[in-house]
Design a protein around this motif. Sequence first.
Motif, short mmCIF file in Angstrom:
data_model
loop_
_atom_site.label_atom_id
_atom_site.label_comp_id
_atom_site.label_asym_id
_atom_site.label_seq_id
_atom_site.Cartn_x
_atom_site.Cartn_y
_atom_site.Cartn_z
N ALA A 395 0.75 -1.13 0.09
CA ALA A 395 -0.01 0.12 -0.14
C ALA A 395 0.95 1.22 0.03
O ALA A 395 0.51 2.43 -0.73
N VAL A 406 -5.60 1.35 -8.49
CA VAL A 406 -5.29 0.55 -7.19
C VAL A 406 -6.11 -0.89 -7.58
O VAL A 406 -5.71 -2.06 -7.34
N TRP A 470 -4.07 0.48 1.87
CA TRP A 470 -4.28 1.57 1.06
C TRP A 470 -5.23 2.77 1.57
O TRP A 470 -4.47 3.66 1.70
#
Length: 477
Positions: A395, A406, A470
């Motif tokens: 992340a 992502v 993340w």
Amino acid sequence: MKKMQLMTLALGAGLVLAPAAPASASPAELESAAVDAYLTRAWESTALPGMSVVVTYQGKVVHAAGYGRDAAGRPVTERTPMRVASLSKSFTAMAVMTLVEEGKLALDEPVVNRLPDFRMADPRAEEITVRQLLNQTSGISDATVDLGAAESAPSLAGYVAELGSGKLAADPGTRWAYSNANYETAARLVEVAGGRRFGDYLKERVFEPLGMSGSAAGDPAVRPADGFNSLFGVWMARSELRDFPYGGGAGGVVTNAADMGKWLISQTGRGRQLVGAESLAAMHAPSEVHDYGMGWGKQSVNGADMLVHAGNLFTYTAVEAIDPETGYGFAVMTNSAGLYDDTYDVLTGLVAMSQGDTPRVPGGDRQLIEVILGLVVLAAAGLGVLGVRRAGPWAARRAGRSGRRVALRLVPVLLPTVLLALYPATISFLMNGRTITWEQLTYHAAPLTITLVVAAVAGLVTGLARLRAWRSVGSTR
């Protein structure tokens, strides 16, 4: 008639036949001792729990014997009862043909003429003939009927009634589609036209005349022990997913090697005959749209053109084959089912011997496949643990990137989850439209199913851990 079970198809494997054998020696050279020696080696090398086999030639039994043990620990012999699954279809076709010869049924008349309760939500169903049921060209497909409801019915009459909401996948007689619904409907026809329960009709008109005293359909007194599934090389005893209290024209026959010898002899046109030569030939002949006849399919085995049918019923596997020209007949039955079907390999070796050729001793393929899957399970579990532990650094390297970028990075680890969700549908597609359920996939497909589940869970946990990390990184910036 596949060398691999349906799950092996999911691994991308197909039917592999041995190369054509050279000109065979005299079939009479095949002796019981030689067959026994080969089968003993085959049983040992395949590591099957139990196996029973019979070989016939021109009206005589060459060899009938059992190897290994059943789930109750008893030695398997030539008289050990075995479920033969879809081999039952050849017996159902014979029952129908006896009624045809008596004038109680006609192959080319519509089914509804004799079975008024046979109704579907498709007007074309009224055109389906008896012959088309047996040839699997009726237009009925697993994908267009509610098989789950039908198989839950307590009787053949109830089974047929549950087909009422179904439709046809094609016009009758134009396309071949293998479906148990065809043969359960045919079995119900036998009950109505024969005036008795399907299992009773088989007993009185097929089994008893041939002297098959250890054979039955839907008889609690003739019931085999539980069979086995292989789980990463370990055989586990399990009960069948489905029983056949009403007999089951598609897969309800229980028999043994000694009885199958009598059946094979009759099917080659020798010994006691249940129908005339023309009727027997009609059952063996392919339809106009496929090589499948009536409970038999034409197939090349070790270069020999034979009539073959195979079957798998969750924990039992079987294959039968006859060569009407030479008079040879073979049946291989096991009280087990795994990802790899060893019965076809054993059959191929027996055919090679009948041709005067040296058979290849089978074995090792199932074990190899399951070892590979076991290693995949360990690798997937390890990568899952590693993925969770490294979610933070992953992340951090993607901090500040858009959610779309992502998400794209998470696709590879979530792919096994997608494959698992599509698993039954994919296998059904690979099986030419046969309906495969999650319950079925926990039987002989268990190693592959577990592999997919572990890979999917590992990928999903890794994906969630990365996403959470993340978001956490993003919130601190």
